[in-house]
Design a protein around this motif. Structure first.
Motif, short mmCIF file in Angstrom:
data_model
loop_
_atom_site.label_atom_id
_atom_site.label_comp_id
_atom_site.label_asym_id
_atom_site.label_seq_id
_atom_site.Cartn_x
_atom_site.Cartn_y
_atom_site.Cartn_z
N ASP A 82 -9.54 6.83 13.97
CA ASP A 82 -8.41 6.65 13.48
C ASP A 82 -8.27 7.07 11.85
O ASP A 82 -7.08 7.08 11.24
N ARG A 83 -9.31 7.24 11.48
CA ARG A 83 -9.39 7.84 9.81
C ARG A 83 -8.57 9.15 9.35
O ARG A 83 -8.34 9.38 8.35
N ALA A 84 -8.32 9.82 10.44
CA ALA A 84 -7.59 11.06 10.40
C ALA A 84 -6.38 10.82 9.95
O ALA A 84 -5.70 11.76 9.11
N GLU A 85 -5.65 9.72 10.10
CA GLU A 85 -4.23 9.39 9.38
C GLU A 85 -4.22 8.77 8.09
O GLU A 85 -3.15 8.66 7.61
N LEU A 86 -5.41 8.49 7.59
CA LEU A 86 -5.26 8.11 6.08
C LEU A 86 -4.83 9.06 5.30
O LEU A 86 -5.18 10.18 5.30
N GLY A 87 -4.12 8.65 4.35
CA GLY A 87 -3.20 9.43 3.42
C GLY A 87 -2.00 10.06 4.03
O GLY A 87 -1.27 10.70 3.38
N THR A 88 -1.80 9.45 5.07
CA THR A 88 -0.44 9.78 5.64
C THR A 88 0.54 8.59 6.26
O THR A 88 -0.02 7.41 5.85
N GLY A 89 1.53 8.90 6.19
CA GLY A 89 2.72 7.81 6.68
C GLY A 89 2.16 6.90 7.99
O GLY A 89 2.75 5.83 7.89
N ALA A 90 1.47 7.70 8.75
CA ALA A 90 0.70 6.79 9.97
C ALA A 90 0.12 5.81 9.73
O ALA A 90 0.02 4.49 10.32
N ALA A 91 -0.85 5.86 8.43
CA ALA A 91 -1.74 5.13 8.08
C ALA A 91 -0.83 3.86 7.56
O ALA A 91 -1.24 2.44 7.67
N LEU A 92 0.23 3.83 6.79
CA LEU A 92 1.05 2.90 6.46
C LEU A 92 1.66 1.89 7.45
O LEU A 92 1.79 0.96 7.12
N VAL A 93 1.88 2.54 8.61
CA VAL A 93 2.56 1.97 9.68
C VAL A 93 1.39 0.91 10.27
O VAL A 93 1.54 -0.14 10.62
N ARG A 94 0.26 1.60 10.33
CA ARG A 94 -1.02 0.93 10.76
C ARG A 94 -1.39 -0.27 9.89
O ARG A 94 -1.67 -1.32 10.43
N VAL A 95 -1.36 -0.01 8.61
CA VAL A 95 -1.69 -1.16 7.75
C VAL A 95 -0.63 -2.32 7.63
O VAL A 95 -0.97 -3.36 7.72
N ALA A 96 0.55 -2.23 8.20
CA ALA A 96 1.57 -3.05 7.95
C ALA A 96 1.56 -4.00 9.18
O ALA A 96 1.67 -5.08 9.30
N ALA A 135 0.86 -1.17 0.00
CA ALA A 135 -0.05 -0.16 0.11
C ALA A 135 0.89 1.35 -0.05
O ALA A 135 2.13 1.09 0.38
N GLY A 136 0.39 2.25 -0.68
CA GLY A 136 1.04 3.63 -0.64
C GLY A 136 0.21 4.81 -0.31
O GLY A 136 -1.06 4.52 0.13
N THR A 137 0.80 6.13 -0.10
CA THR A 137 0.15 7.28 -0.28
C THR A 137 -0.09 7.89 -1.65
O THR A 137 1.11 8.07 -2.03
N GLU A 138 -1.18 8.27 -2.10
CA GLU A 138 -1.57 8.93 -3.26
C GLU A 138 -2.71 9.85 -3.40
O GLU A 138 -3.36 9.67 -2.18
N ALA A 139 -2.66 10.55 -4.15
CA ALA A 139 -3.91 11.77 -4.32
C ALA A 139 -4.84 11.04 -5.08
O ALA A 139 -4.58 10.27 -6.03
N VAL A 140 -6.20 11.35 -4.90
CA VAL A 140 -7.26 10.70 -5.42
C VAL A 140 -8.16 11.63 -5.85
O VAL A 140 -8.52 12.60 -5.06
N LEU A 141 -8.74 11.80 -6.86
CA LEU A 141 -9.98 12.66 -7.35
C LEU A 141 -11.14 12.18 -6.99
O LEU A 141 -11.68 11.18 -7.31
N THR A 142 -11.93 12.96 -6.13
CA THR A 142 -13.33 12.47 -5.63
C THR A 142 -14.31 13.46 -6.27
O THR A 142 -14.19 14.29 -6.96
N SER A 143 -15.57 13.08 -6.04
CA SER A 143 -16.68 13.89 -6.37
C SER A 143 -16.56 15.44 -5.73
O SER A 143 -17.25 16.41 -6.39
N THR A 144 -15.96 15.39 -4.83
CA THR A 144 -15.56 16.91 -4.15
C THR A 144 -14.31 17.38 -4.27
O THR A 144 -13.89 18.34 -3.56
N GLY A 145 -13.41 16.73 -5.18
CA GLY A 145 -12.05 17.34 -5.34
C GLY A 145 -11.08 16.31 -4.86
O GLY A 145 -11.43 15.24 -4.65
N PRO A 146 -9.83 16.86 -5.06
CA PRO A 146 -8.60 15.94 -5.03
C PRO A 146 -8.39 15.66 -3.19
O PRO A 146 -8.77 16.68 -2.39
N ARG A 147 -8.26 14.51 -2.88
CA ARG A 147 -8.03 14.08 -1.60
C ARG A 147 -6.91 13.12 -1.48
O ARG A 147 -6.49 12.39 -2.45
N ALA A 148 -6.22 13.39 -0.22
CA ALA A 148 -4.99 12.50 0.00
C ALA A 148 -5.67 11.14 0.68
O ALA A 148 -6.62 11.08 1.42
#
Length: 277
Positions: A257-271, A77-90
């Motif tokens: 915990d959702r506040a960490e999504l899109g950051t390195g902290a989320a990748l640590v948790r995913v691991a 898994a990685g950290t990427e920007a995604v285009l959503t219906s309300t604009g880009p999000r991490a």
């Protein structure tokens, strides 16, 4: 919560050895049948029928080859920007396999050959000449038309992934889940999620010990939305599906915990949610 019993891996290992061969066994049998009958038709002066059958056999062979083109190792898994219906999000990104435009074009080309040859064959046998038995001719035409439509639909899905500007995969943002795959782009807000589960299509169970075909995120009915679901096709993932399922379950059950999504902290948790070997 999910009722999958996700403490143990459901899909590991994937895309290797007997599990892959078992999964593809019907494709090998179908290829042998179509290629054999196509060669037989060519040897007996039936070029139109032979063209439709051999093109169908090549389409099946491409399906087998695409399975072997997939990476056998899971992509992290990685950290990427995604285009959503309300604009880009991490987002925290779980990648999917991206098909080349050339591969999609070949599949769609074979579908066109199958459909054109089938129409020509049907016109010749049903209109220009009086062939018996009529029922077998109609059944053959229906079979080849269905094959052509299936291959064309497969080609369209491959082209949709190849042409997409957004990298295919599952994106987890702070507010929602976004899926970019062969079925297009879908998104569902975390607050609208009613359940997450591993499932198979109705009345269908994949061959072999490969695990369920889908990860399904169900949406509850609200004032402005109907009940629905977002289906993640496991065979399109290059990320570890067990890890994705656990990650979805964790962030659904733990909104803080959702506040960490899109950051390195989320990748640590995913691991730390990595499946048991």
């Amino acid at each position: 919560m999910s009722k999958t019993g996700s403490e143990a891996p459901l899909w590991a290992p994937r895309h290797s050895g007997w599990k892959m061969a078992h999964h593809l066994l019907p494709s090998f049998v179908l290829f042998a049948f179509l290629a054999g009958t196509g060669i037989y038709a060519a040897l007996h002066a039936s070029p139109v029928l032979s063209t439709a059958l051999i093109a169908s056999a090549l389409a099946v062979l491409l399906g087998v080859a695409s399975a072997y083109r997939r990476p056998t190792e899971d992509h992290a898994a990685g950290t990427e920007a995604v285009l959503t219906s309300t604009g880009p999000r991490a987002a925290t990104w779980f990648p999917m396999f991206r098909t080349s435009a050339q591969w999609a074009a070949v599949v769609m080309g074979l579908a066109v050959v199958i459909l054109v040859a089938t129409v020509a064959l049907s016109a010749r046998l049903l209109i220009l000449q009086d062939y018996d038995p009529l029922v077998l001719i109609i059944l053959l035409a229906i079979f080849l038309l269905a094959t052509g439509v299936y291959v064309l639909n497969r080609g369209i899905r491959l082209a949709r992934i190849a042409a997409a500007s957004q990298e295919p995969g599952v994106y987890l943002t702070r507010s929602r889940i976004v899926v970019h795959g062969s079925r297009g782009a879908r998104e569902i807000y975390w607050n609208d999620v009613a359940g997450i589960e591993a499932a198979d299509p109705a009345r269908h169970k994949p061959l072999g010990k490969r695990g369920p075909a889908w990860i399904v995120v169900r949406q509850e009915a609200g004032e402005q939305a109907r009940a629905g679901k977002v289906v993640i096709l496991v065979h399109e993932l290059t990320a570890n599906p067990d890890q994705l399922l656990r990650t979805l379950e964790h962030y659904w059950a733990n909104p803080g915990d959702r506040a960490e999504l899109g950051t390195g902290a989320a990748l640590v948790r995913v691991a730390t949610l990595r499946p048991i070997p």
